[in-house]
Motif scaffolding. Structure first.
Motif, PDB file in Angstrom:
ATOM      1  N   VAL A   1       3.123  -2.591  -6.395  1.00  0.00           N
ATOM      2  CA  VAL A   1       1.302  -2.366  -5.603  1.00  0.00           C
ATOM      3  C   VAL A   1       0.193  -2.190  -6.574  1.00  0.00           C
ATOM      4  O   VAL A   1      -0.342  -2.302  -7.317  1.00  0.00           O
ATOM      5  N   THR A   2      -0.143  -2.516  -5.210  1.00  0.00           N
ATOM      6  CA  THR A   2      -1.670  -2.635  -4.888  1.00  0.00           C
ATOM      7  C   THR A   2      -3.427  -2.206  -4.167  1.00  0.00           C
ATOM      8  O   THR A   2      -4.578  -2.440  -4.674  1.00  0.00           O
ATOM      9  N   SER A   3      -2.084  -1.101  -3.436  1.00  0.00           N
ATOM     10  CA  SER A   3      -3.694  -0.188  -3.002  1.00  0.00           C
ATOM     11  C   SER A   3      -3.009   1.304  -3.495  1.00  0.00           C
ATOM     12  O   SER A   3      -1.792   1.423  -2.639  1.00  0.00           O
ATOM     13  N   ILE A   4      -3.943   2.399  -2.966  1.00  0.00           N
ATOM     14  CA  ILE A   4      -3.108   3.518  -2.601  1.00  0.00           C
ATOM     15  C   ILE A   4      -4.074   4.480  -2.308  1.00  0.00           C
ATOM     16  O   ILE A   4      -5.275   4.292  -2.886  1.00  0.00           O
TER      17      ILE A   4
ATOM     18  N   ASP B   1       2.558   5.393  -7.613  1.00  0.00           N
ATOM     19  CA  ASP B   1       1.480   5.202  -8.071  1.00  0.00           C
ATOM     20  C   ASP B   1       1.024   4.010  -8.668  1.00  0.00           C
ATOM     21  O   ASP B   1       2.130   2.970  -7.879  1.00  0.00           O
ATOM     22  N   LEU B   2      -0.267   3.762  -8.829  1.00  0.00           N
ATOM     23  CA  LEU B   2      -1.087   2.163  -9.571  1.00  0.00           C
ATOM     24  C   LEU B   2      -0.142   1.918 -10.751  1.00  0.00           C
ATOM     25  O   LEU B   2      -0.185   0.090 -10.804  1.00  0.00           O
ATOM     26  N   SER B   3       0.597   2.074 -11.641  1.00  0.00           N
ATOM     27  CA  SER B   3       1.912   2.000 -12.202  1.00  0.00           C
ATOM     28  C   SER B   3       2.658   1.406 -12.480  1.00  0.00           C
ATOM     29  O   SER B   3       3.261   0.624 -12.693  1.00  0.00           O
ATOM     30  N   VAL B   4       3.020   1.777 -11.031  1.00  0.00           N
ATOM     31  CA  VAL B   4       4.688   0.505 -10.250  1.00  0.00           C
ATOM     32  C   VAL B   4       3.845  -0.504  -9.729  1.00  0.00           C
ATOM     33  O   VAL B   4       2.954  -0.946  -9.124  1.00  0.00           O
TER      34      VAL B   4
ATOM     35  N   HIS C   1       0.762  -1.229  -0.305  1.00  0.00           N
ATOM     36  CA  HIS C   1      -0.290   0.081  -0.371  1.00  0.00           C
ATOM     37  C   HIS C   1       0.898   1.718   0.229  1.00  0.00           C
ATOM     38  O   HIS C   1       1.845   1.439   0.806  1.00  0.00           O
ATOM     39  N   VAL C   2       0.751   2.340  -1.029  1.00  0.00           N
ATOM     40  CA  VAL C   2       1.271   3.553  -0.943  1.00  0.00           C
ATOM     41  C   VAL C   2       0.744   4.938  -0.076  1.00  0.00           C
ATOM     42  O   VAL C   2      -0.540   4.768  -0.959  1.00  0.00           O
TER      43      VAL C   2
ATOM     44  N   LEU D   1      -8.251   3.902  -3.559  1.00  0.00           N
ATOM     45  CA  LEU D   1      -7.264   2.626  -5.190  1.00  0.00           C
ATOM     46  C   LEU D   1      -7.271   1.520  -4.862  1.00  0.00           C
ATOM     47  O   LEU D   1      -6.062   1.273  -4.195  1.00  0.00           O
ATOM     48  N   PHE D   2      -7.873   0.910  -5.712  1.00  0.00           N
ATOM     49  CA  PHE D   2      -7.257  -1.276  -5.325  1.00  0.00           C
ATOM     50  C   PHE D   2      -6.744  -1.606  -7.258  1.00  0.00           C
ATOM     51  O   PHE D   2      -7.041  -0.701  -8.024  1.00  0.00           O
ATOM     52  N   LYS D   3      -6.017  -2.108  -6.895  1.00  0.00           N
ATOM     53  CA  LYS D   3      -5.330  -2.615  -7.726  1.00  0.00           C
ATOM     54  C   LYS D   3      -6.306  -2.940  -9.136  1.00  0.00           C
ATOM     55  O   LYS D   3      -6.351  -3.131 -10.529  1.00  0.00           O
TER      56      LYS D   3
END
Length: 479
Positions: free
Chosen positions: A233-236, A227-230, A203-204, A254-256
């Motif tokens: 990373v599964t949530s932010i 962010d989710l492009s990394v 999580h970020v 947000l979730f992946k």
């Protein structure tokens, strides 16, 4: 502790009288506009934007978000707001949830990770600079927090330390973009890759930076991928009531993928009443904050946020450079977002500096020392700050000189040890008030107290004792 007992009036009062009473109650409040309060509030410097958000907030005030089938407007607005955030944070169309703030977003991220894991003794690995909301989530949700140190020069977490802390019980790894205390971005890509290799969600926490870093990047700042492009990373989490400038409380999680979002939801059919399906911790909640966020986003638009990003970037640079030139002060780390932490020295006590700044009409947020990180004052730079930068730096310089002349806040000899030895649970609130008064701290006064001595005492105490003192303080002020 005034001892006053509130009695509901027999007859209702007019709206005009209510507003007059409200204005009287707010006389001692810090101002929410103008940039002289460098924490808690976010000001674009554009009154029309805040008015638009307030109007949209009022327009959705009485809509209850308990049941999306009853109020389709809330679904439309939430999809709009979540979609806008997803488009800027690396995955257009990513599934998400609109929440009341960063703490709720974080709690739901932890719940989703816990409920997706196959262990009954879950742990999460967090940097010592991670927001206390993770500790709160761990406390509420039964997830053990494993805190790892940060580099004391960069204040970012060491990926190797994160990897070493992971076990078969780890259900979540956390990084910050940026961490609040020093405004620096953890090595998201490296940590996320390590987590992914172990099959652990990452999580970020971008509650502060999620709706700021994209605009800083467009304005020319070097912002690493976060962010989710990394991969991994599964949530932010991203707060819109911070640098989105929306009314409180507005955040997006947000979730992946949708499966992880479903794990954040709660449903219960174990009663004979109406259907219970909640996307958030709350059940009934006003759609006012959702309306406020939606209205603010559309009132500013991409160009508005980009312009605020430019001014914020310039203001942050000038504050960091200017503060570093003031004798006795130093900036902690290399601020990558609109957060600047300024430490003092043996000659300049930052707690005294904060009191001196407040005497001059400015609020600088004191931060206690922890895990090798020194005490400091914290500045949140917002859209309105640039036009006040010179005045702010002048106040910091004047306050530093005054703090040097006054000397450090005095902590009575033996007091921290005495407090640490007390069983605070055995003291009732009046006795606690008397104890505070015996060392010169009047908790019954309505006037703003000198906080330097209070902060100096807290800074000298163990963390658990600090927490106990703060709980008692809250109990006293609410009576």
């Amino acid at each position: 502790m005034s001892g006053d007992v509130t009695v509901l009036p027999h007859h209702g009062v007019t709206a005009e009288e209510l507003l007059a009473r409200l204005a009287e109650a707010q006389q001692s409040d810090l101002p929410v506009r103008g940039g002289q309060v460098t924490a808690y509030v976010y000001d674009t410097g554009r009154p029309e934007v805040h008015e638009a958000g307030a109007a949209a907030y009022a327009g959705m005030l009485e809509v209850n978000m308990l049941d999306p089938t009853a109020f389709p407007s809330m679904v439309a607005l939430e999809k709009d707001v979540v979609g806008a955030v997803a488009a800027e944070l690396g995955q257009p169309g990513a599934p998400g949830i609109f929440t009341s703030g960063g703490t709720e977003s974080i709690m739901l991220a932890v719940k989703a990770a816990r409920d997706s894991a196959a262990t009954d003794r879950p742990q999460m690995v967090v940097p010592v600079t991670a927001h206390p909301a993770f500790h709160k989530a761990g406390h509420y949700l039964g997830v053990e927090v494993v805190a790892v140190p940060v580099d004391l020069t960069t204040f970012t977490v060491d990926p190797a330390a994160v990897e070493a802390a992971m076990t078969e019980r780890t259900v979540l790894v956390v990084v910050s973009a940026p961490s609040y205390p020093q405004g620096v971005i953890d090595p998201v890509a490296e940590v996320a890759a390590l987590a992914a290799a172990r099959g652990v969600p990452c999580h970020v926490d971008a509650c502060v930076g999620g709706w700021l870093l994209p605009w800083l990047r467009e304005a020319g700042a070097e912002v690493p991928p976060f962010d989710l492009s990394v991969p991994g990373v599964t949530s932010i989490s991203c707060d819109l009531h911070k640098f989105g400038y929306a009314p409180k409380g507005a955040s997006v999680l947000l979730f992946k993928d949708a499966a992880l979002r479903r794990a954040a939801y709660f449903a219960s059919a174990a009663w004979p009443g109406y259907t219970i399906i909640n996307a958030t911790v709350q059940s009934s909640r006003s759609a006012g904050p959702l309306g406020g966020a939606w209205g603010t986003l559309h009132a500013l638009g991409r160009e508005g946020y980009l312009d605020l990003g430019r001014t914020t970037l310039e203001a942050t640079r000038r504050i960091a450079e200017g503060a570093a030139k003031i004798p006795g002060l130093r900036v902690l780390g290399d601020p990558q977002a609109a957060l600047v932490a300024i430490a003092g020295s043996p000659e300049v006590d930052v707690f005294v500096l904060a009191d001196e700044a407040r005497r001059r009409g400015w609020f600088l947020q004191p931060q206690l020392s922890y895990a090798g990180i020194p005490a400091n004052v914290h500045i949140t730079v917002t859209g309105v700050t640039l036009e006040r930068v010179d005045a702010l730096l002048a106040v910091i310089a004047e306050s530093a000189r005054a703090a040097r002349e006054r000397g450090p806040a005095a902590v009575p000899e033996g007091l921290p040890e005495l407090i640490a030895s007390l069983n605070l649970d055995e003291l009732d609130d009046p006795t606690f008030v008397e104890l505070a008064a015996s060392v010169g701290i009047d908790l019954t006064s309505r006037d703003q107290p000198e906080m330097a001595a209070v902060n100096a005492v807290l800074d000298a105490l163990p963390v658990k004792t600090r927490e106990a003192i703060l709980v008692r303080f809250l109990s006293v002020i609410y009576g």
